[in-house]
Design a protein around this motif. Structure first.
Motif, PDB file in Angstrom:
ATOM      1  N   ILE A 196       0.841  -1.189   0.000  1.00 25.03           N
ATOM      2  CA  ILE A 196       0.000   0.000   0.000  1.00 25.03           C
ATOM      3  C   ILE A 196       0.884   1.249   0.000  1.00 25.03           C
ATOM      4  O   ILE A 196       2.080   1.189   0.304  1.00 25.03           O
ATOM      5  CB  ILE A 196      -0.961   0.027   1.206  1.00 25.03           C
ATOM      6  CG1 ILE A 196      -0.179   0.093   2.527  1.00 25.03           C
ATOM      7  CG2 ILE A 196      -1.877  -1.182   1.174  1.00 25.03           C
ATOM      8  CD1 ILE A 196      -1.067   0.316   3.736  1.00 25.03           C
ATOM      9  N   TYR A 197       0.268   2.387  -0.344  1.00 29.93           N
ATOM     10  CA  TYR A 197       0.988   3.647  -0.501  1.00 29.93           C
ATOM     11  C   TYR A 197       0.326   4.715   0.362  1.00 29.93           C
ATOM     12  O   TYR A 197      -0.890   4.884   0.323  1.00 29.93           O
ATOM     13  CB  TYR A 197       1.003   4.080  -1.966  1.00 29.93           C
ATOM     14  CG  TYR A 197       1.676   3.069  -2.867  1.00 29.93           C
ATOM     15  CD1 TYR A 197       3.022   3.190  -3.193  1.00 29.93           C
ATOM     16  CD2 TYR A 197       0.967   1.982  -3.372  1.00 29.93           C
ATOM     17  CE1 TYR A 197       3.644   2.259  -4.010  1.00 29.93           C
ATOM     18  CE2 TYR A 197       1.583   1.040  -4.183  1.00 29.93           C
ATOM     19  CZ  TYR A 197       2.925   1.188  -4.497  1.00 29.93           C
ATOM     20  OH  TYR A 197       3.542   0.253  -5.294  1.00 29.93           O
ATOM     21  N   ILE A 229       4.432   1.896   1.739  1.00 27.45           N
ATOM     22  CA  ILE A 229       5.450   2.627   0.987  1.00 27.45           C
ATOM     23  C   ILE A 229       5.074   4.104   1.054  1.00 27.45           C
ATOM     24  O   ILE A 229       3.970   4.489   0.656  1.00 27.45           O
ATOM     25  CB  ILE A 229       5.493   2.149  -0.475  1.00 27.45           C
ATOM     26  CG1 ILE A 229       5.886   0.667  -0.533  1.00 27.45           C
ATOM     27  CG2 ILE A 229       6.467   2.998  -1.298  1.00 27.45           C
ATOM     28  CD1 ILE A 229       5.762   0.061  -1.919  1.00 27.45           C
ATOM     29  N   VAL A 230       5.974   4.932   1.580  1.00 28.53           N
ATOM     30  CA  VAL A 230       5.677   6.348   1.802  1.00 28.53           C
ATOM     31  C   VAL A 230       6.144   7.158   0.595  1.00 28.53           C
ATOM     32  O   VAL A 230       7.287   7.008   0.138  1.00 28.53           O
ATOM     33  CB  VAL A 230       6.353   6.856   3.084  1.00 28.53           C
ATOM     34  CG1 VAL A 230       6.000   8.314   3.348  1.00 28.53           C
ATOM     35  CG2 VAL A 230       5.940   5.993   4.280  1.00 28.53           C
ATOM     36  N   VAL A 231       5.234   7.986   0.066  1.00 23.98           N
ATOM     37  CA  VAL A 231       5.539   8.788  -1.121  1.00 23.98           C
ATOM     38  C   VAL A 231       5.159  10.248  -0.856  1.00 23.98           C
ATOM     39  O   VAL A 231       4.372  10.556   0.039  1.00 23.98           O
ATOM     40  CB  VAL A 231       4.759   8.272  -2.356  1.00 23.98           C
ATOM     41  CG1 VAL A 231       5.192   6.865  -2.708  1.00 23.98           C
ATOM     42  CG2 VAL A 231       3.257   8.316  -2.113  1.00 23.98           C
ATOM     43  N   LYS A 232       5.721  11.137  -1.633  1.00 22.67           N
ATOM     44  CA  LYS A 232       5.352  12.549  -1.539  1.00 22.67           C
ATOM     45  C   LYS A 232       3.942  12.757  -2.097  1.00 22.67           C
ATOM     46  O   LYS A 232       3.489  12.013  -2.962  1.00 22.67           O
ATOM     47  CB  LYS A 232       6.356  13.407  -2.302  1.00 22.67           C
ATOM     48  CG  LYS A 232       7.756  13.410  -1.703  1.00 22.67           C
ATOM     49  CD  LYS A 232       8.685  14.339  -2.455  1.00 22.67           C
ATOM     50  CE  LYS A 232      10.091  14.335  -1.861  1.00 22.67           C
ATOM     51  NZ  LYS A 232      10.078  14.847  -0.459  1.00 22.67           N
ATOM     52  N   LEU A 284      -7.200   2.148   3.430  1.00 20.18           N
ATOM     53  CA  LEU A 284      -6.127   3.137   3.306  1.00 20.18           C
ATOM     54  C   LEU A 284      -4.964   2.593   2.476  1.00 20.18           C
ATOM     55  O   LEU A 284      -4.434   1.515   2.748  1.00 20.18           O
ATOM     56  CB  LEU A 284      -5.608   3.526   4.693  1.00 20.18           C
ATOM     57  CG  LEU A 284      -4.405   4.480   4.707  1.00 20.18           C
ATOM     58  CD1 LEU A 284      -4.803   5.869   4.219  1.00 20.18           C
ATOM     59  CD2 LEU A 284      -3.781   4.547   6.096  1.00 20.18           C
ATOM     60  N   GLY A 285      -4.590   3.341   1.455  1.00 21.24           N
ATOM     61  CA  GLY A 285      -3.385   3.018   0.692  1.00 21.24           C
ATOM     62  C   GLY A 285      -3.540   2.045  -0.450  1.00 21.24           C
ATOM     63  O   GLY A 285      -2.613   1.851  -1.232  1.00 21.24           O
ATOM     64  N   TYR A 286      -4.710   1.414  -0.557  1.00 22.91           N
ATOM     65  CA  TYR A 286      -4.913   0.462  -1.649  1.00 22.91           C
ATOM     66  C   TYR A 286      -5.282   1.183  -2.941  1.00 22.91           C
ATOM     67  O   TYR A 286      -5.731   2.331  -2.924  1.00 22.91           O
ATOM     68  CB  TYR A 286      -5.985  -0.565  -1.277  1.00 22.91           C
ATOM     69  CG  TYR A 286      -5.479  -1.615  -0.315  1.00 22.91           C
ATOM     70  CD1 TYR A 286      -4.761  -2.715  -0.782  1.00 22.91           C
ATOM     71  CD2 TYR A 286      -5.693  -1.498   1.056  1.00 22.91           C
ATOM     72  CE1 TYR A 286      -4.278  -3.676   0.093  1.00 22.91           C
ATOM     73  CE2 TYR A 286      -5.208  -2.457   1.936  1.00 22.91           C
ATOM     74  CZ  TYR A 286      -4.505  -3.539   1.445  1.00 22.91           C
ATOM     75  OH  TYR A 286      -4.023  -4.482   2.315  1.00 22.91           O
TER      76      TYR A 286
END
Length: 320
Positions: A196-197, A229-232, A284-286
């Motif tokens: 997930i992001y 996975i953390v992204v801007k 969340l994140g999917y």
């Protein structure tokens, strides 16, 4: 009445990769569960590595005879925390016991339904046990003690990342530290769900929120944040469910539209689900097309992200 579990060090499973099996752990123990436990403990294939199984079976029988209460959870939680393990069909297939001593915990688990062996349920039960030990009970180390001849258990714990700590001719002791668990979680080596992001700002806000909230969904949320996975903000894909997004979900046979919001904005009647709720923590994140199994309101549901209808980042609403 305490039900003695000391000496339980088994994991009767056969680990074979299958198509996304699922396990959830539930703390409630009913009289029906207790009878099922007794049935499992009468199976020699289940008990062959259990040193205390006759005593435990008798203790369970005495507990049933001495109380007419439909819920027996308090009896099983004396001296540790006890959980029934359910498969994706909400059928009990085993149990987990986590005993905390000081800063550490010991895990004992059994897949008692021999018809379900060979479906990777043991490894998934270990994953769920680690989640509780490290994110709920805040253990620094989780220990598993296994008979050297119990090859199925040995392979399962090794596959889950446990390391051999000590051994004698009668017992092997494996351990997982909280630091190693979080490292494996972030590397995607724990569990079988899609990655997930989460945006940097969403993660920072949610991490500050978690200490203020309680409940199983909050534990699941923390787990998801740790493995994300953390992204801007400007780099997140347009079809990812971020905070304040609206999405069309397939929930089993029903289509529903939901908005993922912070607890203060939640209104389930209006389709606004808190990120600290079962559905909120689940999505969340999917991304569009992702499908997962998740326990919602005490039963397992299949959730598919059909479409992201609105995402703040895609709309340029970076202030949300």
């Amino acid at each position: 009445m305490a039900i003695a579990m000391k000496g339980f060090h088994p994991l009767q499973i056969c680990v074979v990769k299958m198509n996304k099996p699922f396990i959830s752990l539930c703390p409630e123990v009913t009289r029906e569960h207790a009878l099922k436990l007794m049935h499992w403990l009468e199976d020699e294939r289940v008990t062959c590595y259990l040193s205390d199984s006759p005593h435990v079976s008798r203790s369970i029988e005495h507990a049933i005879d001495r109380t007419q209460l439909p819920i027996l959870t308090h009896l099983f939680n004396q001296g540790g925390r006890f959980f029934m393990a359910y498969d994706r069909h909400d059928t009990p297939v085993g149990f987990v016991r986590i005993i905390k001593t000081g800063a550490n915990c010991e895990i004992v688990l059994v897949i008692g339904d021999s018809d379900k062996w060979g479906r990777n349920l043991g490894a998934l039960t270990i994953h769920e046990g680690m989640k509780l030990a490290f994110l709920d009970m805040r253990a620094k180390k989780l220990i598993a003690k296994i008979h050297p001849d119990n090859t199925r258990s040995l392979k399962a714990f090794l596959r889950c990342g446990f390391l051999l700590e000590s051994e004698t001719p009668a017992l092997k002791s494996f351990s997982m530290t909280a630091q190693r668990y979080l490292q494996l979680l972030r590397e995607g080596a724990v569990g079988n769900s899609p990655r997930i992001y989460v945006t940097e700002i969403d993660k920072a806000r949610l991490e500050s929120l978690i200490p203020l909230e309680q409940g199983q969904a909050v534990i699941e949320l923390e787990h998801e944040l740790e493995r994300a996975i953390v992204v801007k903000q400007e780099h997140v894909a347009r079809d990812v469910v971020t905070m304040n997004s609206r999405a069309l979900l397939q929930l089993d046979d029903e289509q529903i539209e939901v908005a993922l919001v912070y607890p203060k904005d939640a209104d389930s009647n209006a389709g606004k689900h808190s990120v600290c709720s079962d559905i909120g923590a689940a999505i969340l994140g999917y991304q569009e097309g992702d499908a997962i199994s998740w326990r919602i309101s005490d039963r397992t549901r299949r959730i598919e992200i059909r479409r992201v209808l609105y995402q703040p980042e895609a709309a340029g609403d970076f202030h949300l």
